[in-house]
Design a protein around this motif. Structure first.
Motif, PDB file in Angstrom:
ATOM      1  N   ASP A  97      36.081 -62.205  33.482  1.00 61.23           N
ATOM      2  CA  ASP A  97      36.140 -62.884  31.795  1.00 61.23           C
ATOM      3  C   ASP A  97      37.898 -61.866  31.421  1.00 61.23           C
ATOM      4  OD1 ASP A  97      35.117 -64.926  32.789  1.00 61.23           O
ATOM      5  OD2 ASP A  97      33.105 -64.025  31.631  1.00 61.23           O
ATOM      6  N   LYS A 141      46.601 -70.667  40.928  1.00 60.85           N
ATOM      7  CA  LYS A 141      47.931 -70.750  39.756  1.00 60.85           C
ATOM      8  C   LYS A 141      46.981 -69.472  38.337  1.00 60.85           C
ATOM      9  CE  LYS A 141      46.663 -75.273  38.035  1.00 60.85           C
ATOM     10  NZ  LYS A 141      45.976 -75.792  36.567  1.00 60.85           N
ATOM     11  N   ARG A 142      48.593 -69.295  38.158  1.00 61.41           N
ATOM     12  CA  ARG A 142      48.194 -68.337  36.764  1.00 61.41           C
ATOM     13  C   ARG A 142      46.889 -68.907  35.444  1.00 61.41           C
ATOM     14  NH1 ARG A 142      51.897 -64.223  34.486  1.00 61.41           N
ATOM     15  NH2 ARG A 142      51.212 -63.525  32.313  1.00 61.41           N
ATOM     16  N   GLY A 163      44.744 -68.473  32.832  1.00 61.72           N
ATOM     17  CA  GLY A 163      45.031 -68.418  31.051  1.00 61.72           C
ATOM     18  C   GLY A 163      43.855 -67.993  30.685  1.00 61.72           C
ATOM     19  N   ILE A 164      43.165 -66.592  31.195  1.00 61.40           N
ATOM     20  CA  ILE A 164      41.517 -66.003  30.670  1.00 61.40           C
ATOM     21  C   ILE A 164      41.916 -64.441  30.988  1.00 61.40           C
ATOM     22  CG2 ILE A 164      40.619 -66.265  33.032  1.00 61.40           C
ATOM     23  CD1 ILE A 164      37.828 -66.845  31.331  1.00 61.40           C
ATOM     24  N   GLY A 165      41.788 -64.206  29.552  1.00 58.16           N
ATOM     25  CA  GLY A 165      41.514 -62.339  30.500  1.00 58.16           C
ATOM     26  C   GLY A 165      43.275 -61.770  30.171  1.00 58.16           C
ATOM     27  N   ARG A 203      47.071 -59.610  39.519  1.00 58.98           N
ATOM     28  CA  ARG A 203      47.442 -60.760  40.060  1.00 58.98           C
ATOM     29  C   ARG A 203      46.613 -59.928  42.137  1.00 58.98           C
ATOM     30  NH1 ARG A 203      54.027 -59.174  38.777  1.00 58.98           N
ATOM     31  NH2 ARG A 203      54.263 -59.847  40.814  1.00 58.98           N
ATOM     32  N   ARG A 204      46.892 -58.230  42.407  1.00 57.66           N
ATOM     33  CA  ARG A 204      46.562 -58.653  43.354  1.00 57.66           C
ATOM     34  C   ARG A 204      45.794 -56.607  43.012  1.00 57.66           C
ATOM     35  NH1 ARG A 204      50.157 -54.746  44.708  1.00 57.66           N
ATOM     36  NH2 ARG A 204      52.222 -55.026  44.436  1.00 57.66           N
ATOM     37  N   HIS A 219      51.978 -55.690  30.185  1.00 61.48           N
ATOM     38  CA  HIS A 219      50.325 -55.788  30.566  1.00 61.48           C
ATOM     39  C   HIS A 219      49.102 -54.981  30.567  1.00 61.48           C
ATOM     40  CE1 HIS A 219      52.002 -59.669  32.980  1.00 61.48           C
ATOM     41  NE2 HIS A 219      52.218 -59.344  31.602  1.00 61.48           N
ATOM     42  N   ASP A 223      48.658 -55.147  26.659  1.00 58.77           N
ATOM     43  CA  ASP A 223      47.696 -55.966  26.850  1.00 58.77           C
ATOM     44  C   ASP A 223      46.434 -55.445  27.063  1.00 58.77           C
ATOM     45  OD1 ASP A 223      50.119 -57.660  25.305  1.00 58.77           O
ATOM     46  OD2 ASP A 223      50.536 -58.291  27.177  1.00 58.77           O
ATOM     47  N   ASP A 232      44.178 -53.449  24.731  1.00 64.79           N
ATOM     48  CA  ASP A 232      43.883 -54.156  23.580  1.00 64.79           C
ATOM     49  C   ASP A 232      42.794 -54.990  23.714  1.00 64.79           C
ATOM     50  OD1 ASP A 232      43.349 -55.077  20.703  1.00 64.79           O
ATOM     51  OD2 ASP A 232      45.959 -55.622  20.694  1.00 64.79           O
ATOM     52  N   LEU A 233      42.541 -55.462  24.959  1.00 71.86           N
ATOM     53  CA  LEU A 233      41.298 -56.679  25.635  1.00 71.86           C
ATOM     54  C   LEU A 233      40.587 -55.956  25.218  1.00 71.86           C
ATOM     55  CD1 LEU A 233      41.086 -59.689  25.692  1.00 71.86           C
ATOM     56  CD2 LEU A 233      41.326 -59.524  27.506  1.00 71.86           C
ATOM     57  N   ARG A 257      39.488 -52.910  24.697  1.00 73.20           N
ATOM     58  CA  ARG A 257      39.203 -52.040  23.135  1.00 73.20           C
ATOM     59  C   ARG A 257      37.931 -53.523  22.523  1.00 73.20           C
ATOM     60  NH1 ARG A 257      38.657 -47.540  23.448  1.00 73.20           N
ATOM     61  NH2 ARG A 257      40.821 -46.180  23.543  1.00 73.20           N
ATOM     62  N   GLU A 258      38.580 -54.703  22.325  1.00 78.40           N
ATOM     63  CA  GLU A 258      37.747 -55.594  21.529  1.00 78.40           C
ATOM     64  C   GLU A 258      36.614 -56.159  22.210  1.00 78.40           C
ATOM     65  OE1 GLU A 258      38.426 -56.415  18.164  1.00 78.40           O
ATOM     66  OE2 GLU A 258      40.555 -57.146  18.653  1.00 78.40           O
ATOM     67  N   ASN A 259      36.650 -56.228  23.493  1.00 81.87           N
ATOM     68  CA  ASN A 259      35.076 -55.874  24.152  1.00 81.87           C
ATOM     69  C   ASN A 259      34.404 -54.559  24.906  1.00 81.87           C
ATOM     70  OD1 ASN A 259      35.205 -59.268  24.883  1.00 81.87           O
ATOM     71  ND2 ASN A 259      37.713 -58.110  24.985  1.00 81.87           N
ATOM     72  N   TYR A 288      43.995 -46.584  18.753  1.00 82.98           N
ATOM     73  CA  TYR A 288      44.027 -47.183  19.616  1.00 82.98           C
ATOM     74  C   TYR A 288      43.665 -48.057  20.951  1.00 82.98           C
ATOM     75  CZ  TYR A 288      42.713 -52.298  19.496  1.00 82.98           C
ATOM     76  OH  TYR A 288      41.458 -53.558  20.171  1.00 82.98           O
ATOM     77  N   ARG A 314      41.501 -60.671  18.654  1.00 80.95           N
ATOM     78  CA  ARG A 314      42.073 -60.374  19.581  1.00 80.95           C
ATOM     79  C   ARG A 314      42.049 -61.441  20.792  1.00 80.95           C
ATOM     80  NH1 ARG A 314      47.404 -58.020  22.479  1.00 80.95           N
ATOM     81  NH2 ARG A 314      47.451 -59.285  24.538  1.00 80.95           N
ATOM     82  N   GLY A 343      40.698 -63.498  24.273  1.00 86.36           N
ATOM     83  CA  GLY A 343      40.717 -62.880  25.666  1.00 86.36           C
ATOM     84  C   GLY A 343      40.579 -64.864  26.833  1.00 86.36           C
ATOM     85  N   LEU A 353      52.392 -70.210  31.917  1.00 85.64           N
ATOM     86  CA  LEU A 353      50.819 -70.722  31.620  1.00 85.64           C
ATOM     87  C   LEU A 353      51.453 -71.828  31.382  1.00 85.64           C
ATOM     88  CD1 LEU A 353      47.974 -69.380  31.402  1.00 85.64           C
ATOM     89  CD2 LEU A 353      48.625 -69.263  28.919  1.00 85.64           C
ATOM     90  N   GLU A 396      52.135 -73.527  34.602  1.00 83.87           N
ATOM     91  CA  GLU A 396      50.897 -74.030  35.193  1.00 83.87           C
ATOM     92  C   GLU A 396      50.228 -74.888  34.236  1.00 83.87           C
ATOM     93  OE1 GLU A 396      51.035 -73.053  37.927  1.00 83.87           O
ATOM     94  OE2 GLU A 396      50.550 -70.701  38.077  1.00 83.87           O
TER      95      GLU A 396
END
Lengths: 334, 334, 334, 334
Positions: B32, B144-145, B147-149, B153-154, B230, B233, B236-237, B239-241, C301, D145, D147, D237, D240
């Motif tokens: 996620d 497909k790239r 659309g989550i989190g 890439r690898r 990234h 990004d 930030d994600l 921290r939010e989680n 942050y 934010r 995810g 995105l 895709e």
């Protein structure tokens, strides 16, 4: 899976020689906007490199009446690898002979692609002493990141135009062990483009069908940033300095590289490469073949559009054929 | 320049197995937030990969009482290369034996580093069929790239902790042809860290002196973005989680990689790698040796500071020694 | 919702005057690394501005024995607004008087904050003619984006230190209609920091409790990029040029701005601001009050940590108190 | 400098109502790819906002037979400001009347632009309670934010099409105190485009000459990232997920904003705005007037080209005129 072993004899594209009829302006472009360092100069040429390169030069700029490619320089992974490659090239009948007095590398063996592009292969290189005030604070960085222009880090790849792509593709595979990564093949058969590499980047040598039918021309030389934002920065700087932008920033579908194309004052197309798209770690990579119907997406995944006429523009310059002639060539009728 | 030829028998770090005592939470973290795809599942493990990976998995997550490293998986460049490496490993007395029933690859030869890390080497891999709705518009992108989190890439590299770095470094060089790229050596002699690779990235396996003196632990597993933004990004994600960030984003001096360190719910340290720092194309690369006085700059060129206590935190967990004990270890007195 | 009408009399922070004991080095820093243009020079000062600024200068650099803040310049939204503000300031007893011979703006009314910071407010400004070769290709850009350093676009904000934050906060609200956006309030009552603005950016003037107890000092002057990546580029360039980085790049929780702090050669702290965090469009904005327990997150942050001792370092320099004294001050016991 | 005082009665563009004939797909687009939060739903509409918005909604999506603009919502800076604006609008004869039962804001006064666009102006707004699991770790961020997708932060601006731009431009200036920031004026006189704002961003309402000659159509609604890289992420995105990209990423010369244009499933054009170009702090801003010859550079400074036919595509859809008709319109002959 195949039991064949890959050839690891070529380390990388070591340098390119560019010809320019506007020598001083070209030198200024590469030094003041691209942030290359000058590492040498003689009567005919200036030698330049990026701040992350430790060999003598990755770009040789040479005075000439017309713009275009001088030669391509490949470095081998060992002395024995050089011997093996020269033997193969000679067996293929493509050899010209040894060059012993090149600045910055050598001895080098010179040869020609089936389309006439001059190439050199060598093992030994010079690593020039760096002046104290040009030394980076980072021990793993050959020279200080310059505070001028939007400085590129290193040479990335070369795209050469071919009257016929397929034989040059096969020549690179056999002569130096290049591996085919991606290609665009027209429905009628002709190969429109091919992307090959000798290492983990997805292309160090790319081939474009020359829509004028000419031989041995240059499509572009590409330099590397590694940060997509730097393409935006460079596009802004180019606009402010009245350097012609052909297209970009944008991202190719083929190779997934992010691009910005401009023309240096001498007339040669230069690509700024924002990031490498993807690296290839698979020794048994299956080439990705794009059909003609995917050509538009392959040329531009997002950002700037890339018209097919771009494949008629190269150096030295030639008249651009009309669309019908280009279509005929793609359909194998030209 | 040396006349020796490099060994090109190992293609890349193919996968890592991570042990987790909080299996479901770990799986959710990697799917996620990191955007990995699940490609298989059995009683003990879930198999995952990034959207740019075409082999079966780059991460195997396995239920366990304690977090830590299960094993490291290396893929060779050919079947013959596998035979050569196994012969060498057996000659070194490090071999355990063949594993024929692994999910996604194999047959694989299992062996141990001098510090006890379990390793597997193999040639054959599975490339699972991709469901139609997971196929990318790009022919050169395996999936497909998502659309989550903030999707990685690898897999990029693995950093393992060693009670003594030098013998593991030498083991990797001899057993699989890894090349030493950079190292930090204490004034008193002990090697604090070493960065090695089998290909053009500047490290696929890194070694860190374990400041607790333990053997065979894991420092971190790193996944790749290729775009420094990234990391912002993802920070930030995270921290939010409420995922614990240890340090970053920042940029290492050593390797020049841009980093973000966090701990997945099972307790293992995960590095997000913003870009690869620099690639190495020189076959005769001279290892960059950082002296002890440059350690702070080497750990962090800019951005977050990285205290040396980070070299005491690994999995499975162990009590963190006091600074005096760490200094004694660096000075070769522990 | 309140029926009061906001005050819109101040347009923006128009300039800052910085004092420097190392004048020539400071000028070089701002021109060669920050990419500011020189727009004027007299016996005591150099006047500078970013390439997106059309008024005479946003930075005045003045020779002095010690570093620090000269004065702060605010521009009103009209001539009538200037009259209203001067009337209010005089009614508050904070006025000094009119300055009619300032370079680049004026007439200006000079006054003092309760903590002693010199401030000027004015309506008229000069917009100097731009030389042809410095004109941008963009009609909406006052000057060409320079190809030197990592050029900032404009002045962003000023952070001043206060022996007591609360009265300065109240002074700014009443004197010029600044609106309180965020604040950090210690459990024991003292205000540790306050962020105010006269327009849509979330702070043009910020206040920091001076942990030394001194009055009227400068914490930092901030310049704006608008692209977070440029903080990475600038951090690299600063390191290469041996400019001391205090912290960053990182992102504040308070204001959400992305930051990089360094010290210019004269000793003043300069912040590079990667992006503005968020803009405020709500006329009835409710100030965000951070409790003491959130201070660490509020300061950083993600990215670099910002220790509270940073609130003791300002210009002119003063001895840094020990942690116990800082804690006493926060607890209102100093 | 003029002695007039600017009008500060409108705070910002508070929301837009979009009509969509493919309601469920449009909702999924805005929630799953754009990362908007749903804050309310009734028989005809879904209400959405970005994670940095604290008022009830910035986007209302409403079921309809055809795509297009429902209405535009402006919030004033005070209750008195609302009264002043309504008095002016009524004096101009543009008023329709009060709406007292709108969801999320009001009472609101509804009126029409000279070209027929429905507009509402109001002071009071609702700020809905945020569920605990949607609260951000940052006290200054209204919601976590998300995810999911590449989440936008807030509504940025609206571009509306006009059969005749000049009267709508004048109407906005007089009715709500919008200030003209930039414009493109054809050599023959007609205004091709105008960009206005009520605050420091360089446009919250933009006007485009409708090349079909229709009235009251929508050109696009724009949402804000603040980080140019996010345009690349979103472009990837969108590709895709088979959402049609019209153009971008690229950067406008006019306003300097970085753009990506796509069409949401209902058919309305959506702009993703990478950064705000530049902010305007000057109360006496002189509008930047681009001549016809600079139109190409003004539309695209770098990146994707923007053909003039884009000014014929809007919602509700209309047949695209041929180039000759477009040229006639620009020359004031249509």
């Amino acid at each position: 899976m195949s039991d064949a072993e890959p050839i690891f004899d070529v380390a990388h594209l070591s340098h390119a020689e560019l010809l320019t009829p506007r020598f001083d302006q070209s030198v200024r472009f590469f030094k003041d906007l691209m942030g290359l360092y000058e590492t040498g100069r003689d009567d005919t040429s200036v030698y330049l490199r990026g701040y992350e390169e430790s060999h003598h030069h990755s770009l040789r700029l040479t005075r000439a009446d017309e713009p275009g490619l001088g030669h391509i320089g490949l470095r081998t992974t060992s002395r024995a690898a050089l011997d093996r490659r020269v033997a193969e090239i000679e067996a293929m009948g493509a050899g010209i002979g040894w060059v012993d007095d090149a600045t910055g590398y050598g001895p080098a063996y010179e040869y020609r692609s089936p389309d006439g592009h001059r190439m050199r292969i060598f093992w030994e290189i010079e690593r020039p002493e760096v002046a104290k005030d040009q030394r980076s604070r980072l021990l793993n960085r050959p020279m200080k990141r310059p505070g001028i222009g939007v400085p590129v880090r290193r040479l990335d790849h070369l795209n050469i135009m071919c009257s016929d792509v397929a034989p040059v593709r096969d020549f690179l595979i056999r002569s130096t062990g290049a591996r085919l990564r991606e290609a665009v093949v027209a429905d009628a058969g002709p190969v429109i483009g091919a992307w090959l590499s000798h290492n983990n980047i997805n292309h160090d040598l790319a081939l474009t069908m020359d829509m004028t039918g000419a031989s041995g021309r240059l499509h572009h030389v590409a330099f590397y940033y590694g940060v997509p934002q730097h393409l935006n920065d460079m596009a802004d700087l180019l606009r402010e300095n009245e350097i012609a932008i052909e297209a970009g920033p944008g991202r190719h579908g083929i190779t997934q590289g992010s691009f910005l194309y401009c023309f240096e004052p001498g007339g040669n197309r230069i690509e700024l490469f924002g990031d490498e798209g993807y690296l290839i770690f698979e020794p048994d990579w299956q080439p990705v073949i794009w059909p003609e119907r995917d050509l538009a997406l392959g040329l531009s995944y997002y950002g700037a559009e890339l018209p097919l006429t771009g494949a008629a523009i190269g150096t030295p310059p030639r008249p651009i054929p009309d669309p019908a002639e280009i279509m005929a060539r793609i359909q194998g009728k030209a």
